[in-house]
Design a protein around this motif. Structure first.
Motif, PDB file in Angstrom:
ATOM      1  N   ARG A  41       0.824  -1.205   0.000  1.00 30.54           N
ATOM      2  CA  ARG A  41       0.000   0.000   0.000  1.00 30.54           C
ATOM      3  C   ARG A  41       0.861   1.259   0.000  1.00 30.54           C
ATOM      4  O   ARG A  41       0.501   2.276  -0.599  1.00 30.54           O
ATOM      5  CB  ARG A  41      -0.931  -0.011   1.219  1.00 30.54           C
ATOM      6  CG  ARG A  41      -2.099  -0.975   1.055  1.00 30.54           C
ATOM      7  CD  ARG A  41      -2.922  -1.084   2.333  1.00 30.54           C
ATOM      8  NE  ARG A  41      -3.389   0.216   2.783  1.00 30.54           N
ATOM      9  CZ  ARG A  41      -4.456   0.842   2.305  1.00 30.54           C
ATOM     10  NH1 ARG A  41      -5.176   0.269   1.344  1.00 30.54           N
ATOM     11  NH2 ARG A  41      -4.828   2.013   2.774  1.00 30.54           N
ATOM     12  N   GLU A  60      -4.059  -3.977  -8.727  1.00 29.12           N
ATOM     13  CA  GLU A  60      -5.153  -3.363  -7.987  1.00 29.12           C
ATOM     14  C   GLU A  60      -4.873  -3.499  -6.501  1.00 29.12           C
ATOM     15  O   GLU A  60      -4.610  -4.598  -6.010  1.00 29.12           O
ATOM     16  CB  GLU A  60      -6.488  -4.044  -8.314  1.00 29.12           C
ATOM     17  CG  GLU A  60      -6.980  -3.800  -9.727  1.00 29.12           C
ATOM     18  CD  GLU A  60      -8.345  -4.415  -9.981  1.00 29.12           C
ATOM     19  OE1 GLU A  60      -8.907  -4.995  -9.023  1.00 29.12           O
ATOM     20  OE2 GLU A  60      -8.840  -4.312 -11.112  1.00 29.12           O
ATOM     21  N   THR A  62      -6.378  -2.460  -2.641  1.00 27.87           N
ATOM     22  CA  THR A  62      -7.455  -1.947  -1.802  1.00 27.87           C
ATOM     23  C   THR A  62      -6.982  -1.969  -0.348  1.00 27.87           C
ATOM     24  O   THR A  62      -5.826  -2.286  -0.056  1.00 27.87           O
ATOM     25  CB  THR A  62      -8.719  -2.792  -1.952  1.00 27.87           C
ATOM     26  OG1 THR A  62      -8.495  -4.097  -1.375  1.00 27.87           O
ATOM     27  CG2 THR A  62      -9.091  -2.952  -3.418  1.00 27.87           C
ATOM     28  N   GLU A  63      -7.894  -1.652   0.561  1.00 29.23           N
ATOM     29  CA  GLU A  63      -7.529  -1.672   1.972  1.00 29.23           C
ATOM     30  C   GLU A  63      -7.247  -3.074   2.477  1.00 29.23           C
ATOM     31  O   GLU A  63      -6.509  -3.245   3.449  1.00 29.23           O
ATOM     32  CB  GLU A  63      -8.658  -1.050   2.805  1.00 29.23           C
ATOM     33  CG  GLU A  63      -8.852   0.448   2.573  1.00 29.23           C
ATOM     34  CD  GLU A  63      -9.910   1.013   3.494  1.00 29.23           C
ATOM     35  OE1 GLU A  63     -10.466   0.221   4.300  1.00 29.23           O
ATOM     36  OE2 GLU A  63     -10.170   2.218   3.421  1.00 29.23           O
ATOM     37  N   THR A  64      -7.819  -4.070   1.827  1.00 25.86           N
ATOM     38  CA  THR A  64      -7.695  -5.436   2.341  1.00 25.86           C
ATOM     39  C   THR A  64      -6.939  -6.389   1.425  1.00 25.86           C
ATOM     40  O   THR A  64      -6.547  -7.473   1.862  1.00 25.86           O
ATOM     41  CB  THR A  64      -9.095  -6.035   2.594  1.00 25.86           C
ATOM     42  OG1 THR A  64      -9.845  -5.990   1.370  1.00 25.86           O
ATOM     43  CG2 THR A  64      -9.828  -5.245   3.673  1.00 25.86           C
ATOM     44  N   SER A 182     -13.870  -9.759   0.207  1.00 27.46           N
ATOM     45  CA  SER A 182     -12.933  -9.042  -0.662  1.00 27.46           C
ATOM     46  C   SER A 182     -11.856  -9.973  -1.196  1.00 27.46           C
ATOM     47  O   SER A 182     -11.437  -9.866  -2.353  1.00 27.46           O
ATOM     48  CB  SER A 182     -12.296  -7.869   0.091  1.00 27.46           C
ATOM     49  OG  SER A 182     -11.531  -8.330   1.199  1.00 27.46           O
TER      50      SER A 182
END
Length: 479
Positions: A41, A60, A62-64, A182
């Motif tokens: 991240r 890609e 994401t937060e998870t 997710s």
């Protein structure tokens, strides 16, 4: 390329992030460890642009989850999914894994193992030749292996109970799992709708663009070479076409991959390999510990000594041209014809025109390689077992044929040999492991138990024709 402009103090962190995502393709809050996702991240923007420019990959974050969508230039049968006990997945386990993903995508926040098994069992009724019968131990074991693969990646998390207890006795045991939706959705994201494909080869080929200023054809060839460098233990020049061979010889192209990954490239006349001393881009460390790795190293040393003996030349044979058509056919026969949406389906001729490649192959010189018969390989492993067998793991002491097959499979996976009818072709990279030195630690009188690492096989790389990486893909399972 961002790797060139990042401060030297932060470059190691950036390169570690690149190695993690190239090795795993899927990163979650717990897989492969708890520090991987925060690291990715931090560098998401820079990595996204560099991976697209150099390889044509899409990232890609994401937060998870962090998910890398690679471009496949060819099918590779050497990256199978594995159970938590490091056993290879068979067709049944792959089927259960796919159907479990489908069931989890429609489930809520939690599910019991028996409920998931019932749903997967219902799905198997629609697939000819496949079923999941909870009263059969083999089916339960295969299903638990598929769920264990999902649990290792964080798609499901054990909340209560024990999957092993259910596998032993589904009437007495049970397990409850939390579902991370997710991760479930990130696991299976094919680049194209499967209902539009008549052949698995429709998933191959360039997907994302880059900012290369060269012609489109050269830019595509450059990305293919870079992809080969990070996905194969060794990139042999004779496996590439002429534009790709020229690009592989360029210092700039290889240096770009070195800058991104932090790995060191070794060049030889036959090709290039990235050396992964960090172990973060490798799914197989070689040389390594354990009976299989050490027997494989000893076998490689014996092979190298024989092949390099100028007084007793061995037979040489050309390398067979095998574009994995057999694998394509096997996979294509598993596609249910009634599930293909014909109006948008691809034509079967996904390989394109073949005449040009055939002409090029005929015009180019076909190299030959040392050939050793299977009987010599078997006799050599038997000799090594007779000499060092008391230091081997017990399971291999009683199964020399199995030990031979697994050791050869490891060498083939590392692209040091190639299995052909009647024996092995010896590839140039194996020469790096000649001169293996064996040291055996004897048990002291004060020791109660025998150490499992009594046998140590080491090698000092000589001036060989090429030096291979410790398998520079990782992809270990399920990418």
């Amino acid at each position: 390329m961002h790797a060139r402009s990042i401060d030297s103090l932060a470059l190691d962190s950036y390169q570690r992030a690149a190695r993690v995502i190239l090795a795993n393709h899927l990163v979650t809050r717990t897989y492969p460890d708890r520090i991987a996702l925060p690291l990715l991240r931090r560098w998401a923007t820079e990595l996204r642009e560099d991976l697209a420019e150099l390889f044509g990959y899409r990232l890609e974050v994401t937060e998870t989850t962090a998910r890398l969508f690679p471009v496949l230039d060819r099918l590779d049968a050497g990256r199978p999914a594995r159970t938590t006990g490091d056993r290879l997945f068979d067709r049944r386990r792959y089927a259960y894994l796919a159907l479990a993903l489908a069931a989890l995508g429609r489930a809520g926040d939690q599910i019991t193992l028996s409920e998931l098994a019932d749903q997967v069992g219902a799905y198997t009724e629609r697939v000819e030749g496949l079923d999941l019968a909870p009263d059969r131990a083999a089916d339960r074991d295969a299903f638990v292996d598929a769920v264990g693969w999902l649990a290792a990646r964080g798609a499901v998390t054990l909340a209560d109970g024990d999957a092993g207890g259910w596998a032993s006795d589904p009437e007495a045991g049970e397990a409850l799992y939390d579902i991370d939706r997710s991760v479930v959705f990130a696991l299976f994201r094919p680049p194209r709708a499967l209902q539009h494909l008549r052949s698995v080869t429709g998933l191959l080929g360039e997907e994302a663009g880059g900012s290369d200023t060269r012609s489109p054809a050269m830019a595509l060839a450059a990305r293919e070479v870079r992809r080969a460098l990070v996905e194969r233990p060794v990139v042999y020049a004779d496996e590439l076409d002429e534009p790709q061979r020229s690009l592989l010889a360029q210092e700039k192209l290889v240096a770009e991959v070195e800058s991104l990954t932090g790995l060191r490239a070794e060049r030889r006349a036959e090709g290039v390999a990235l050396i992964d001393s960090s172990g973060r881009l490798s799914d197989v460390r070689f040389p390594g510990t354990g009976t299989l790795a050490q027997v494989a190293l000893l076998l490689a040393g014996e092979i190298a000594d024989l092949v390099l003996d100028i007084d007793n030349p061995v037979e040489r044979r050309p390398r067979p041209d095998r574009p994995l058509l057999d694998l394509v056919e096997q996979l294509d026969t598993a596609i249910p014809s009634n599930s293909v949406f014909a109006p948008l389906a691809d034509p079967m001729d996904v390989f394109g025109p073949q005449e040009d490649s055939d002409v090029q192959a005929a015009e180019s010189e076909i190299p030959d390689f040392p050939f050793l018969e299977s009987s010599w390989i078997r006799d050599t492993v038997q000799m090594l077992t007779d000499r060092y067998g008391n230091t081997f793991a017990a399971q291999w002491q009683a199964d020399v044929p199995g030990l031979t097959a697994e050791a050869v499979s490891l060498l083939e996976r590392l692209r040091l040999v190639e299995l052909v009818d009647g024996g092995l072709l010896i590839l140039p990279a194996l020469a790096r492991y000649r001169g293996a030195i064996v040291t055996i630690r004897t048990r002291a009188e004060t020791e109660l138990f025998i150490s499992p690492t009594q046998l140590g096989a080491n090698t000092v790389p000589a001036d060989s024709s090429i030096a291979p990486a410790e398998s520079s893909t990782e992809k270990g399972s399920g990418n």
